[in-house]
Scaffold this active site. Structure first.
Site, short mmCIF file in Angstrom:
data_model
loop_
_atom_site.label_atom_id
_atom_site.label_comp_id
_atom_site.label_asym_id
_atom_site.label_seq_id
_atom_site.Cartn_x
_atom_site.Cartn_y
_atom_site.Cartn_z
CG HIS A 117 -1.97 1.03 1.22
ND1 HIS A 117 -3.23 0.81 1.75
CD2 HIS A 117 -1.99 2.30 0.76
CE1 HIS A 117 -3.95 1.91 1.63
NE2 HIS A 117 -3.22 2.84 1.02
CD GLU A 166 -4.34 -3.15 0.54
OE1 GLU A 166 -4.94 -4.21 0.82
OE2 GLU A 166 -3.88 -2.37 1.39
CG HIS A 187 -7.67 -2.64 8.89
ND1 HIS A 187 -6.81 -1.84 8.18
CD2 HIS A 187 -7.71 -2.13 10.14
CE1 HIS A 187 -6.35 -0.88 8.96
NE2 HIS A 187 -6.87 -1.04 10.16
#
Length: 254
Positions: free
Chosen positions: A44, A71, A206
């Site tokens: 990310h 991401e 997450h």
């Protein structure tokens, strides 16, 4: 259904960035994870490049033998680097154009956020996202949208052209930690089932960890992929990387 385990390498890059060094190597850790049985690698890259940098993405794209998932916020613009030896951030979409990952997960995080903490509000964002999703699919990327377990919003994800959603599992993980997660788990199970019923693939990520992942996977039979980084990095310190991959794969029923 077999659930893919994608390892997020952001925390490895964060450790590296704490010193003026290339150690630990992001690409070497990616290969170690692959050798130990990871099904994919996730990164990310944020505009401030506080962990994964654009150059890491390019290097990973050139060496990975498993699925690459990038991401990020599709609206993240180019940003000048304030660190010597670190290239400027070229903008999220430019990174994706150069790397063409197998999967691109779009996340509505701002530059000021410590971490991703909510899904898209597609009532507001659909018109802006639609052409971006079309471009990414034309590049050959599978497109996933970071979403809360809200069926109305998930329906809009299908309308704007997404291939998958990634359920933001922070609330479930928090509820599990507090010892009463049944209502939250049911909400995620219903969201997953609805997504699958309208033709969307289902990912999740997450704060998933070795304590909460197994029951989550069992409650979501349509789940296709999880991405785990923070907890995995901590667990690998205790268990060793190879044993840690095996433990997470066991939670996924393998």
């Amino acid at each position: 259904m077999s659930v893919a385990l994608s390892i997020n390498l952001n925390k490895i890059a964060l450790i590296r960035n704490s010193r003026d060094t290339e150690y630990p190597s992001v690409t070497q850790h990616a290969q170690m994870c692959i050798d130990a049985g990871a099904d994919g690698i996730t990164v990310h890259p944020r505009p401030d490049q506080r962990h994964i940098r654009a150059d890491d993405c390019y290097e990973l794209a050139n060496m990975l033998s498993v699925e690459f998932n990038i991401e990020g916020n599709p609206f993240a613009a180019p940003m000048k680097s304030d660190r010597a030896g670190v290239s400027d951030y070229p903008g999220f979409l430019e990174i994706v154009r150069r790397t063409r990952p197998a999967q691109c997960t779009l996340v509505p995080d701002s530059n000021s956020q410590l971490t991703s903490d909510h899904g898209f509000d597609l009532v507001r964002s659909s018109d802006e996202l639609r052409p971006i999703i079309a471009e990414l699919k034309a590049l050959g990327c599978r497109v996933s949208l970071f979403m809360d377990p809200d069926t109305a919003q998930i329906a809009l994800a299908k309308e704007v052209g997404a291939d998958r959603i990634e359920l933001y599992t922070g609330p479930y993980a928090h509820a599990h930690e507090q010892g009463d997660h049944s209502a939250s788990l049911q909400q995620f199970a219903q969201a997953s089932s609805f997504a699958a019923s309208i033709g969307l693939g289902v990912n999740a990520g997450h704060d998933l960890n070795l304590k909460n992942l197994s029951v989550f996977r069992q409650a979501l039979p349509d789940l296709q992929e999880v991405s785990i980084g923070h907890a995995f990095t901590v667990d690998a310190i205790e268990l060793g990387l190879k044993n840690c991959i095996a433990a997470y794969q066991q939670c996924l029923g393998k």
